[in-house]
Enzyme design. Structure first.
Site, short mmCIF file in Angstrom:
data_model
loop_
_atom_site.label_atom_id
_atom_site.label_comp_id
_atom_site.label_asym_id
_atom_site.label_seq_id
_atom_site.Cartn_x
_atom_site.Cartn_y
_atom_site.Cartn_z
N ARG A 53 10.30 -4.71 1.77
CA ARG A 53 9.86 -4.01 0.55
C ARG A 53 8.36 -4.23 0.41
NH1 ARG A 53 7.67 -8.03 -1.03
NH2 ARG A 53 7.17 -6.91 -2.92
N GLY A 54 7.77 -3.58 -0.59
CA GLY A 54 6.32 -3.58 -0.72
C GLY A 54 5.80 -2.32 -0.02
N ALA A 55 4.98 -1.55 -0.72
CA ALA A 55 4.63 -0.21 -0.25
C ALA A 55 4.06 -0.17 1.18
CB ALA A 55 3.68 0.46 -1.25
N ARG A 98 12.72 5.35 -0.69
CA ARG A 98 12.09 4.80 -1.90
C ARG A 98 10.97 5.75 -2.31
NH1 ARG A 98 11.36 -1.31 -2.58
NH2 ARG A 98 11.59 -0.57 -4.73
N GLN A 199 10.79 -10.84 -7.26
CA GLN A 199 9.84 -10.88 -6.14
C GLN A 199 8.75 -11.93 -6.38
OE1 GLN A 199 10.95 -8.11 -7.60
NE2 GLN A 199 10.97 -6.34 -6.24
N ASP A 240 1.90 0.71 -5.77
CA ASP A 240 2.79 1.53 -4.94
C ASP A 240 2.24 2.93 -4.73
OD1 ASP A 240 4.85 -0.63 -5.18
OD2 ASP A 240 5.94 0.93 -4.07
N ASN A 250 3.02 0.57 -10.17
CA ASN A 250 3.36 -0.71 -9.52
C ASN A 250 4.62 -1.24 -10.19
OD1 ASN A 250 2.64 -2.77 -7.57
ND2 ASN A 250 2.28 -4.11 -9.32
N LYS A 251 5.11 -2.36 -9.72
CA LYS A 251 6.37 -2.95 -10.19
C LYS A 251 6.50 -2.93 -11.71
CE LYS A 251 9.08 -4.08 -8.30
NZ LYS A 251 10.19 -3.11 -8.06
O1 MRU Z 1 10.20 -2.93 -5.35
P1 MRU Z 1 9.18 -3.58 -4.45
O2 MRU Z 1 9.42 -5.03 -4.25
O3 MRU Z 1 9.02 -2.82 -3.16
O4 MRU Z 1 7.83 -3.43 -5.25
C1 MRU Z 1 6.66 -3.90 -4.67
C2 MRU Z 1 5.48 -3.82 -5.55
O5 MRU Z 1 5.55 -3.38 -6.67
C3 MRU Z 1 4.18 -4.26 -4.95
O6 MRU Z 1 3.32 -4.74 -5.93
C4 MRU Z 1 3.51 -3.05 -4.28
O7 MRU Z 1 4.38 -2.42 -3.39
C5 MRU Z 1 2.28 -3.44 -3.58
S1 MRU Z 1 2.59 -4.40 -2.14
C6 MRU Z 1 1.09 -4.69 -1.43
#
Ligand code: MRU
Length: 349
Positions: A53-55, A98, A199, A240, A250-251
């Site tokens: 996970r993470g963009a 996603r 996370q 994201d 973002n999250k």
């Molecule tokens: O749902 P996730 O864990 O994929 O969400 C991730 C985030 O919100 C991160 O902050 C974002 O992807 C940036 S990662 C460098």
């Protein structure tokens, strides 16, 4: 894995029989389990279920997923036209995982462009590897630009995980923290636990522990009160998707951090590579926001803790309006003020 430069995504083998290896982030920090992938459907499942996970990490994984699709198509002896169709359907499978992460669509688009003339696993593997390496290099520069804004002795708040696990490199927001720490700035990181998938409490805390960066985990709702107590001098998060005007998805919970920071006159920064910007989207209202399963909210572990039939709303992301963002750290430098003009000039659009 060494303490700082571990990689949660690995390609092993060549373009005839390679395997994608992913560190299962759902199990961290209790267990470090690697999973092997040889098919695109399984890679899509891994993205959807948040093994990875993470963009930026999602984008890199999707690119390797396209390599696997090409390998399997070539093994079946598909001719170029049939192989192209096969890859177009792999693209659709991965794109449906996603919806918020701009890097996913950016990486898939680059894969499509690469096979426009003649599809081949070999060419896709070269591309996937370069997407991966470019993210690693971008992370380092983001950290250097961001660390400039961190004052010695600062308390720094971050939300979610934007570290190595989320990017394949040293991270984005996390790169700012690790670079400031490496420069001897004596920072203390406040880590939002990040409901509902934790996370922050699981992954960011794990990464900070590995680098011996001092930190304290707080529940998401504690951030504003810590700001009021003057424990936090700067906030930095990942992203994201960033719209043309700088509105940033973002999250979920990031927006609350930015609003609280504004109220307490604390600078709120975003850290993100070029691949997270989506200038085709005018502002945050047009960013698609993923909604995830109710079970993520109503269960505690395997057990349901909310009343039967409880109504649940579980968006995975929110949008922080550009005026709340002091600057965006990118590999090209800091974008500040956060305006459409500055973003387009920095990206050369
Ligand atoms: O749902 P996730 O864990 O994929 O969400 C991730 C985030 O919100 C991160 O902050 C974002 O992807 C940036 S990662 C460098």
């Amino acid at each position: 894995m060494s303490s700082s430069d571990f990689r949660p995504i690995e390609w092993s083998g060549d373009a005839r029989s390679g395997t994608l290896r992913l560190l299962d982030q759902r199990l961290l920090p209790q267990a470090e389990v690697w999973l092997n992938y040889t098919g695109v459907e399984e890679v899509a499942d891994a993205i959807r279920s948040m093994v990875v996970r993470g963009a930026p990490a999602i984008g890199i994984t999707a690119a390797y997923g396209m390599v696997l699709a090409a390998i399997n198509g070539e093994k079946r002896g598909l001719k170029p036209t049939a192989l192209k169709q096969h890859l177009a359907s792999a693209h659709s499978v991965l794109a449906a995982t996603r919806p918020t992460a701009a890097n996913l669509f950016w990486a898939l688009q680059r894969c499509s462009n690469c096979i426009e003339d003649s599809p081949s696993a070999e060419m896709l593997l070269v591309l996937a590897r370069s997407i991966h390496e470019d993210e690693v290099a971008a992370n380092r520069r983001i950290g250097q630009f961001g660390a400039v804004r961190v004052q010695p002795g600062a308390g720094v708040l971050t939300h979610c995980n934007a570290g190595a696990l989320a990017t394949g490199g040293v991270g984005t927001a996390f790169a700012v923290l690790s670079e400031a720490h490496a420069q001897g700035k004596n920072i203390h990181v406040y880590v939002d636990e990040t409901r509902p998938r934790l996370q922050g409490a699981r992954l960011t805390a794990w990464e900070l522990s590995r680098l011996k960066i001092p930190y304290t985990i707080i529940c998401d709702g504690a951030a504003a009160s810590l700001m009021a107590k003057r424990k936090i001098q700067l906030c930095v998060t990942g992203a994201d998707r960033i719209a043309r005007n700088g509105d940033t998805a973002n999250k979920i919970g990031t927006y609350s951090v930015a609003v609280s920071a504004q109220h307490h006159q604390i600078p709120f920064y975003v850290a993100a590579p070029r691949s997270t910007f989506d200038v085709s989207i005018r502002d945050g209202a047009d960013i698609p926001i993923e909604e995830r399963a109710q079970s993520e909210l109503i269960n505690w572990g395997e057990e349901q803790v909310c009343p039967q039939g409880a109504a649940v709303y579980n968006p995975a992301f929110d949008v922080t309006p550009a005026p709340l963002i002091r600057g965006i750290f990118t590999e090209m430098g800091e974008i500040s003020p956060v305006t459409e003009e500055r973003i387009c000039a920095t990206l050369g659009k």
